[in-house]
Design a protein around this motif. Sequence first.
Motif, mmCIF file in Angstrom:
data_model
loop_
_atom_site.group_PDB
_atom_site.id
_atom_site.type_symbol
_atom_site.label_atom_id
_atom_site.label_comp_id
_atom_site.label_asym_id
_atom_site.label_seq_id
_atom_site.Cartn_x
_atom_site.Cartn_y
_atom_site.Cartn_z
ATOM 1 N N GLU A 198 30.621 20.012 -30.217
ATOM 2 C CA GLU A 198 31.187 20.184 -31.188
ATOM 3 C C GLU A 198 32.873 20.094 -30.674
ATOM 4 O O GLU A 198 33.390 19.884 -29.983
ATOM 5 C CB GLU A 198 32.034 22.143 -30.838
ATOM 6 C CG GLU A 198 30.110 22.948 -30.679
ATOM 7 C CD GLU A 198 29.638 23.726 -32.065
ATOM 8 O OE1 GLU A 198 31.368 23.133 -32.919
ATOM 9 O OE2 GLU A 198 29.513 23.816 -32.393
ATOM 10 N N PRO A 199 33.949 19.727 -31.733
ATOM 11 C CA PRO A 199 34.842 19.316 -31.744
ATOM 12 C C PRO A 199 35.690 19.308 -30.971
ATOM 13 O O PRO A 199 35.979 20.951 -30.795
ATOM 14 C CB PRO A 199 35.268 19.043 -33.256
ATOM 15 C CG PRO A 199 34.191 19.885 -34.543
ATOM 16 C CD PRO A 199 33.462 20.240 -33.860
ATOM 17 N N PRO A 200 36.369 19.530 -30.130
ATOM 18 C CA PRO A 200 37.989 20.092 -29.991
ATOM 19 C C PRO A 200 38.861 20.450 -30.054
ATOM 20 O O PRO A 200 39.244 20.397 -31.528
ATOM 21 C CB PRO A 200 38.372 18.700 -28.787
ATOM 22 C CG PRO A 200 37.204 18.055 -28.369
ATOM 23 C CD PRO A 200 36.270 17.503 -30.179
ATOM 24 N N GLU A 201 39.308 21.450 -29.952
ATOM 25 C CA GLU A 201 39.855 23.081 -30.733
ATOM 26 C C GLU A 201 39.589 23.256 -31.652
ATOM 27 O O GLU A 201 39.984 23.721 -32.290
ATOM 28 C CB GLU A 201 41.311 22.184 -30.835
ATOM 29 C CG GLU A 201 41.583 21.429 -29.662
ATOM 30 C CD GLU A 201 43.479 20.717 -30.062
ATOM 31 O OE1 GLU A 201 43.985 20.669 -30.798
ATOM 32 O OE2 GLU A 201 43.896 20.522 -28.755
ATOM 33 N N GLY A 202 37.814 23.085 -32.372
ATOM 34 C CA GLY A 202 37.112 23.584 -33.530
ATOM 35 C C GLY A 202 37.987 23.184 -34.940
ATOM 36 O O GLY A 202 37.820 23.057 -35.830
ATOM 37 N N ARG A 203 38.406 20.936 -34.621
ATOM 38 C CA ARG A 203 39.280 20.718 -35.649
ATOM 39 C C ARG A 203 38.025 19.616 -36.422
ATOM 40 O O ARG A 203 37.241 18.837 -35.583
ATOM 41 C CB ARG A 203 40.043 19.551 -35.110
ATOM 42 C CG ARG A 203 41.459 20.347 -35.033
ATOM 43 C CD ARG A 203 42.746 19.976 -34.554
ATOM 44 N NE ARG A 203 43.235 18.618 -35.372
ATOM 45 C CZ ARG A 203 43.685 17.493 -35.049
ATOM 46 N NH1 ARG A 203 44.697 17.170 -34.053
ATOM 47 N NH2 ARG A 203 44.321 16.488 -36.413
ATOM 48 N N PRO A 204 37.717 19.965 -37.850
ATOM 49 C CA PRO A 204 36.593 19.265 -38.243
ATOM 50 C C PRO A 204 36.537 17.451 -38.162
ATOM 51 O O PRO A 204 38.058 17.457 -37.843
ATOM 52 C CB PRO A 204 35.986 19.513 -39.824
ATOM 53 C CG PRO A 204 37.577 19.945 -40.170
ATOM 54 C CD PRO A 204 37.885 20.327 -38.490
ATOM 55 N N TYR A 205 35.482 16.889 -38.180
ATOM 56 C CA TYR A 205 35.885 15.150 -38.758
ATOM 57 C C TYR A 205 35.927 15.131 -40.244
ATOM 58 O O TYR A 205 35.321 15.378 -40.602
ATOM 59 C CB TYR A 205 34.778 14.756 -37.794
ATOM 60 C CG TYR A 205 34.863 14.366 -36.349
ATOM 61 C CD1 TYR A 205 35.470 14.012 -35.690
ATOM 62 C CD2 TYR A 205 33.345 15.506 -35.861
ATOM 63 C CE1 TYR A 205 35.662 14.478 -34.397
ATOM 64 C CE2 TYR A 205 33.765 15.709 -34.297
ATOM 65 C CZ TYR A 205 34.547 15.392 -33.199
ATOM 66 O OH TYR A 205 34.089 15.778 -31.727
ATOM 67 N N ASP A 206 36.890 13.137 -40.201
ATOM 68 C CA ASP A 206 36.099 12.999 -41.557
ATOM 69 C C ASP A 206 35.492 11.901 -41.626
ATOM 70 O O ASP A 206 35.165 11.907 -42.777
ATOM 71 C CB ASP A 206 37.752 12.028 -41.979
ATOM 72 C CG ASP A 206 39.211 12.843 -41.694
ATOM 73 O OD1 ASP A 206 39.938 13.777 -42.486
ATOM 74 O OD2 ASP A 206 39.561 12.554 -40.651
ATOM 75 N N VAL A 207 35.318 11.477 -40.415
ATOM 76 C CA VAL A 207 33.863 10.734 -40.400
ATOM 77 C C VAL A 207 33.336 11.319 -39.313
ATOM 78 O O VAL A 207 33.556 11.155 -38.256
ATOM 79 C CB VAL A 207 34.426 9.114 -40.657
ATOM 80 C CG1 VAL A 207 32.812 8.336 -40.923
ATOM 81 C CG2 VAL A 207 35.406 8.674 -42.216
ATOM 82 N N VAL A 208 31.496 11.118 -39.846
ATOM 83 C CA VAL A 208 30.536 11.657 -38.502
ATOM 84 C C VAL A 208 29.983 10.548 -39.191
ATOM 85 O O VAL A 208 29.210 9.479 -40.177
ATOM 86 C CB VAL A 208 29.420 12.341 -38.053
ATOM 87 C CG1 VAL A 208 28.814 12.643 -37.381
ATOM 88 C CG2 VAL A 208 31.052 13.280 -38.226
ATOM 89 N N GLN A 209 29.646 9.049 -37.712
ATOM 90 C CA GLN A 209 28.652 8.217 -37.655
ATOM 91 C C GLN A 209 27.348 7.585 -37.204
ATOM 92 O O GLN A 209 27.986 8.816 -35.800
ATOM 93 C CB GLN A 209 29.742 7.356 -37.870
ATOM 94 C CG GLN A 209 30.237 6.641 -37.215
ATOM 95 C CD GLN A 209 31.508 5.043 -36.856
ATOM 96 O OE1 GLN A 209 31.702 4.618 -38.059
ATOM 97 N NE2 GLN A 209 31.858 4.808 -35.888
#
Length: 273
Positions: free
Chosen positions: A104-115
Amino acid sequence: MTQAGIGAVFDRAAAEYAEVSPVLWDRIGEATVTAARIQPGERVLDVCCGAGASAVPAAKATGPQGHVDAIDLAPGLLTHARRRAALEGLENAHFVQADATTWEPPEGRPYDVVQCVHGVFFLPGMDASVSRLARLLRPGGRLVITTWAEGAMEGFGRVLADAVEHVRGTPPGSPSSRQAASRIDTEPELTTWLTARGLTKVTVTRSPLHIPLDPPLAWRFVLGSGFRGMLAGLEESAVERVRTTLWRLLDERKLSELDATSLIGTGTRHDPR
């Protein structure tokens, strides 16, 4: 093979994996980051990051205002990745031993890119696992998946399998990852598969890579990749016989290069705006 088993194989392969990176993994990682078009300041998740072949160039692309979370199951590979990032002076890349299926992203912040470079076919339930990774993106974020093109690595893998069978007396089993990889090894198949994950604006590019082989490099490819799993359970003397048999078969069959051609698929998470 279980996730723990996969992690153990690549952990044992860490030293040789790093050795072959400049001619194999780094070149594929750079091509992936180019296709991802990572911008300064973006947040990136690099799944199955290995020794940092794609995470390090991603950290350079996103710059000091950006952030890269890079995860892998193999602590040995992560050690190499951290060392490389430190040598590059990259403080925005964070390497974590973690399972991609529960990350899960730290602090719930979504990503711009997942690779993910040559890793999705190792994930349990590849379809569901990658659909979940896509949900870690912000709306409009990009998922970038690199996989082997049809026929890539197959000639070399066939020779290695024959060498193992010659020594062991029985053929090595086909890993489940091979079946998963074969589902997405052409441009149309990868396009359809990414679209089924709920992505839009899907594009697939072919990244040719043909590496001249000599016996020592061929053996390092075996030890520094998932091919190492074929040697599981063999005594040291038997492994040595596999090595010499591999060299002989490569010469007999005139296999003088490794086809490491990849497909790089990119897609965008739907933005309802």
